[in-house]
Scaffold this motif. Sequence first.
Motif, PDB file in Angstrom:
ATOM      1  N   THR A 273     -97.024  61.459  31.393  1.00 31.65           N
ATOM      2  CA  THR A 273     -96.441  61.170  31.091  1.00 31.65           C
ATOM      3  C   THR A 273     -95.805  59.598  31.523  1.00 31.65           C
ATOM      4  OG1 THR A 273     -95.174  62.914  31.212  1.00 31.65           O
ATOM      5  CG2 THR A 273     -94.171  61.449  29.928  1.00 31.65           C
ATOM      6  N   THR A 274     -95.937  59.524  32.740  1.00 32.34           N
ATOM      7  CA  THR A 274     -95.357  58.412  33.758  1.00 32.34           C
ATOM      8  C   THR A 274     -96.839  56.782  33.553  1.00 32.34           C
ATOM      9  OG1 THR A 274     -93.935  59.151  35.194  1.00 32.34           O
ATOM     10  CG2 THR A 274     -94.986  56.617  35.333  1.00 32.34           C
ATOM     11  N   ALA A 275     -97.970  57.754  33.660  1.00 32.48           N
ATOM     12  CA  ALA A 275     -98.733  56.330  32.903  1.00 32.48           C
ATOM     13  C   ALA A 275     -98.836  56.274  31.218  1.00 32.48           C
ATOM     14  CB  ALA A 275     -99.927  57.102  33.139  1.00 32.48           C
ATOM     15  N   VAL A 276     -98.590  56.453  30.671  1.00 33.38           N
ATOM     16  CA  VAL A 276     -98.328  56.260  29.179  1.00 33.38           C
ATOM     17  C   VAL A 276     -97.271  54.928  29.667  1.00 33.38           C
ATOM     18  CG1 VAL A 276     -97.298  56.920  27.046  1.00 33.38           C
ATOM     19  CG2 VAL A 276     -99.269  58.557  28.066  1.00 33.38           C
ATOM     20  N   ILE A 277     -95.732  55.621  29.391  1.00 33.47           N
ATOM     21  CA  ILE A 277     -94.788  55.465  29.575  1.00 33.47           C
ATOM     22  C   ILE A 277     -94.698  53.275  31.025  1.00 33.47           C
ATOM     23  CG2 ILE A 277     -92.410  54.357  30.669  1.00 33.47           C
ATOM     24  CD1 ILE A 277     -92.177  57.713  30.125  1.00 33.47           C
ATOM     25  N   THR A 278     -96.303  53.863  31.580  1.00 31.79           N
ATOM     26  CA  THR A 278     -96.099  52.343  32.740  1.00 31.79           C
ATOM     27  C   THR A 278     -96.987  51.462  31.417  1.00 31.79           C
ATOM     28  OG1 THR A 278     -96.659  53.739  34.256  1.00 31.79           O
ATOM     29  CG2 THR A 278     -97.382  51.713  34.718  1.00 31.79           C
ATOM     30  N   ILE A 279     -97.519  52.355  31.470  1.00 32.80           N
ATOM     31  CA  ILE A 279     -99.125  51.109  30.282  1.00 32.80           C
ATOM     32  C   ILE A 279     -98.332  50.076  29.227  1.00 32.80           C
ATOM     33  CG2 ILE A 279     -99.752  52.335  28.611  1.00 32.80           C
ATOM     34  CD1 ILE A 279    -102.998  51.475  29.721  1.00 32.80           C
ATOM     35  N   LEU A 280     -97.545  50.950  28.421  1.00 33.89           N
ATOM     36  CA  LEU A 280     -96.374  50.070  26.846  1.00 33.89           C
ATOM     37  C   LEU A 280     -95.945  49.247  27.897  1.00 33.89           C
ATOM     38  CD1 LEU A 280     -96.044  50.362  24.445  1.00 33.89           C
ATOM     39  CD2 LEU A 280     -94.336  51.877  25.275  1.00 33.89           C
ATOM     40  N   ILE A 281     -95.035  49.923  29.799  1.00 32.49           N
ATOM     41  CA  ILE A 281     -94.356  48.540  29.694  1.00 32.49           C
ATOM     42  C   ILE A 281     -94.828  46.777  30.310  1.00 32.49           C
ATOM     43  CG2 ILE A 281     -92.476  47.697  31.684  1.00 32.49           C
ATOM     44  CD1 ILE A 281     -91.547  50.978  31.702  1.00 32.49           C
ATOM     45  N   ALA A 282     -96.229  47.132  30.933  1.00 32.58           N
ATOM     46  CA  ALA A 282     -97.024  46.180  30.956  1.00 32.58           C
ATOM     47  C   ALA A 282     -97.643  45.640  29.650  1.00 32.58           C
ATOM     48  CB  ALA A 282     -98.320  46.506  31.831  1.00 32.58           C
ATOM     49  N   MET A 283     -98.626  46.450  28.772  1.00 27.80           N
ATOM     50  CA  MET A 283     -98.756  44.707  27.325  1.00 27.80           C
ATOM     51  C   MET A 283     -97.361  44.673  26.527  1.00 27.80           C
ATOM     52  SD  MET A 283    -101.652  45.797  26.860  1.00 27.80           S
ATOM     53  CE  MET A 283    -102.847  46.891  28.243  1.00 27.80           C
ATOM     54  N   ALA A 284     -96.080  45.412  26.485  1.00 26.18           N
ATOM     55  CA  ALA A 284     -94.966  44.791  26.366  1.00 26.18           C
ATOM     56  C   ALA A 284     -94.603  43.857  27.256  1.00 26.18           C
ATOM     57  CB  ALA A 284     -94.039  45.690  26.391  1.00 26.18           C
ATOM     58  N   ASN A 285     -95.103  43.750  28.223  1.00 33.73           N
ATOM     59  CA  ASN A 285     -93.822  42.024  29.247  1.00 33.73           C
ATOM     60  C   ASN A 285     -94.720  41.440  28.498  1.00 33.73           C
ATOM     61  OD1 ASN A 285     -92.684  41.470  31.491  1.00 33.73           O
ATOM     62  ND2 ASN A 285     -94.956  41.170  32.943  1.00 33.73           N
ATOM     63  N   PHE A 287     -96.445  40.735  25.747  1.00 32.23           N
ATOM     64  CA  PHE A 287     -96.274  40.840  24.469  1.00 32.23           C
ATOM     65  C   PHE A 287     -95.392  39.285  24.180  1.00 32.23           C
ATOM     66  CE2 PHE A 287     -94.460  41.366  20.245  1.00 32.23           C
ATOM     67  CZ  PHE A 287     -96.131  40.411  19.634  1.00 32.23           C
ATOM     68  N   GLY A 288     -94.267  39.920  25.518  1.00 32.08           N
ATOM     69  CA  GLY A 288     -92.417  39.564  25.603  1.00 32.08           C
ATOM     70  C   GLY A 288     -93.038  38.321  26.077  1.00 32.08           C
ATOM     71  N   ARG A 295     -91.470  30.202  22.216  1.00 28.95           N
ATOM     72  CA  ARG A 295     -90.127  29.836  22.283  1.00 28.95           C
ATOM     73  C   ARG A 295     -88.987  30.585  20.842  1.00 28.95           C
ATOM     74  NH1 ARG A 295     -88.086  25.581  20.572  1.00 28.95           N
ATOM     75  NH2 ARG A 295     -86.416  25.824  22.026  1.00 28.95           N
ATOM     76  N   VAL A 296     -90.225  31.794  20.848  1.00 32.01           N
ATOM     77  CA  VAL A 296     -89.382  32.691  19.949  1.00 32.01           C
ATOM     78  C   VAL A 296     -87.980  33.234  19.725  1.00 32.01           C
ATOM     79  CG1 VAL A 296     -89.534  35.295  18.353  1.00 32.01           C
ATOM     80  CG2 VAL A 296     -91.830  33.708  18.968  1.00 32.01           C
ATOM     81  N   PRO A 297     -87.657  33.490  21.279  1.00 29.23           N
ATOM     82  CA  PRO A 297     -85.720  33.559  21.817  1.00 29.23           C
ATOM     83  C   PRO A 297     -85.187  32.695  20.952  1.00 29.23           C
ATOM     84  CG  PRO A 297     -87.348  34.070  23.063  1.00 29.23           C
ATOM     85  CD  PRO A 297     -88.585  34.072  22.318  1.00 29.23           C
ATOM     86  N   GLN A 298     -86.016  31.570  21.752  1.00 25.95           N
ATOM     87  CA  GLN A 298     -84.853  30.460  21.287  1.00 25.95           C
ATOM     88  C   GLN A 298     -84.433  30.235  19.610  1.00 25.95           C
ATOM     89  OE1 GLN A 298     -87.097  30.713  23.111  1.00 25.95           O
ATOM     90  NE2 GLN A 298     -86.297  29.447  25.512  1.00 25.95           N
ATOM     91  N   LEU A 299     -85.908  30.008  19.062  1.00 25.26           N
ATOM     92  CA  LEU A 299     -85.674  30.045  17.291  1.00 25.26           C
ATOM     93  C   LEU A 299     -84.964  31.136  16.633  1.00 25.26           C
ATOM     94  CD1 LEU A 299     -89.535  29.220  16.949  1.00 25.26           C
ATOM     95  CD2 LEU A 299     -87.435  27.638  17.294  1.00 25.26           C
ATOM     96  N   ILE A 300     -84.883  31.889  17.031  1.00 25.77           N
ATOM     97  CA  ILE A 300     -84.132  33.315  16.900  1.00 25.77           C
ATOM     98  C   ILE A 300     -82.865  33.055  17.489  1.00 25.77           C
ATOM     99  CG2 ILE A 300     -83.659  35.797  16.296  1.00 25.77           C
ATOM    100  CD1 ILE A 300     -86.518  36.303  17.214  1.00 25.77           C
ATOM    101  N   ALA A 301     -82.260  32.559  18.152  1.00 29.11           N
ATOM    102  CA  ALA A 301     -80.857  32.545  18.641  1.00 29.11           C
ATOM    103  C   ALA A 301     -80.435  31.171  18.428  1.00 29.11           C
ATOM    104  CB  ALA A 301     -80.980  32.070  20.155  1.00 29.11           C
ATOM    105  N   GLU A 302     -80.862  29.957  17.490  1.00 28.69           N
ATOM    106  CA  GLU A 302     -81.294  28.931  16.993  1.00 28.69           C
ATOM    107  C   GLU A 302     -80.446  30.072  15.338  1.00 28.69           C
ATOM    108  OE1 GLU A 302     -83.909  25.810  17.109  1.00 28.69           O
ATOM    109  OE2 GLU A 302     -83.540  26.271  19.336  1.00 28.69           O
ATOM    110  N   ILE A 336     -88.298  46.277  25.022  1.00 31.00           N
ATOM    111  CA  ILE A 336     -89.165  45.272  26.637  1.00 31.00           C
ATOM    112  C   ILE A 336     -89.045  44.225  25.528  1.00 31.00           C
ATOM    113  CG2 ILE A 336     -91.116  45.360  28.310  1.00 31.00           C
ATOM    114  CD1 ILE A 336     -91.076  48.104  28.049  1.00 31.00           C
ATOM    115  N   ILE A 337     -89.587  43.874  24.597  1.00 24.76           N
ATOM    116  CA  ILE A 337     -90.019  42.952  23.661  1.00 24.76           C
ATOM    117  C   ILE A 337     -88.696  42.372  23.432  1.00 24.76           C
ATOM    118  CG2 ILE A 337     -90.992  41.983  21.419  1.00 24.76           C
ATOM    119  CD1 ILE A 337     -92.693  43.809  21.476  1.00 24.76           C
TER     120      ILE A 337
END
Length: 424
Positions: A273-285, A287-288, A295-302, A336-337
């Motif tokens: 179970t931990t391995a599934v969550i771990t790979i998801l966190i790593a890949m989402a990192n 992607f983020g 600059r997607v966060p800044q564009l959404i903020a604006e 995470i995203i």
Amino acid sequence: MIIALIAFAVLLLLGVPIAYVLGITTVIYIFTTDNLTLLITVPQRLYSGMENYGLLAIPLFMLAGELMNFGGITKRLVNFAKQFIGHFRGGLAYVNVAANMMLAAIIGSATAQIAMMSRTMVPEMEKSGYSRSFSTATTAAAGLLGPIIPPSMLFIIYGVSSGASIADMFKAGVIPGILLGLSFIVIIAFIGLKESWPKEKRASIGEMFRSFLSVLPALSVPLIIIVGILSGAFTATESAAVASFVALLVGLFFYRELKFSQIPRILINTVSTTAVITILIAMANIFGWMLAFERVPQLIAEWMVSISDSTVIFLMLVNIFLLILGMFMDGIAALIILVPIFMPLLPLYNVDPIHFGIIICINLTIGILTPPVGSGLFIASSITKVPIGELVRSLWPFLVTSVVVLLILTYIPSLTLWLPHATK
């Protein structure tokens, strides 16, 4: 970026696991930009996303949950609730919610809780005269309490991603979790006025007392977690280690249902179970990281600031967006995203990060039970053999209630922030 987002949508529709969707989309983005030097940074980003002490709490809480299941603790918690409230009309439905509230203080995962309780409570309720669809809906809805009542994997990941105190997130989840559980009990009572639900035999005072004595060692595990964190005796990660150790002692020496021969299987379940969550966190990192590079966060903020500078409007838009997103994306990946995107907006709208953490976590938890991609729906349906459409029809009162509680918590932040502030 547009090509990458199209690839993301196509892969998601094809049913590719979300962790691989995030990783493949990032690689496609790098190749379409011809900036191949970014590929050198990808492995570093994958590992750096995991270098956080707070994430150690996830496998430790998973281990505590597994030890409790194998050690006979879970069934004693259910029996304890049954002895005290099972004799009311519709009592087993109340027992279902109460048992889930107690288990939520141990497991911290909605899907794990739904899977476990679907196997134990649904057959029991069906034997007592409840319909299978209602029994499954009650069990699935009560499973939503898993990530809200501390400890919670979502709270841990939010704390790691946002820099907010994980201990404060745990404290902030207590009142929302109780409020959500009580709201489910009210819905069950309201439905029970129209249904001829059975009553269980009232337990004698002696039976209640014996049940209470029997459950005391089991109750020590969630009690240690909550009291330890609230008092500041140890951190969230330390509480997970202590809870695992106590669950091991209780299962081996008090109830004597846990065998040394079962420990390898328990460890394998925890690691898987931990391995599934771990790979998801790593890949989402990574992607983020791609979104930040564009600059997607800044564009959404604006864009958000250009719509309105009202906190009420901002929180309403966030809720609508998250409820819709939760229908299509896994909660952990979405968390995470989205956290790096929303965090810069909070000071602009004077929103407390702990309060916002509760809002985003409850939103994404509700998504576990909303079609078309609600993982909790498919888990409950596959275990109890109730068709998805029939399950959703029985589930909608609980979903509506969850959204109402979410809105109350959104616009009355003191319900969330009172306990973290009171224990400082």
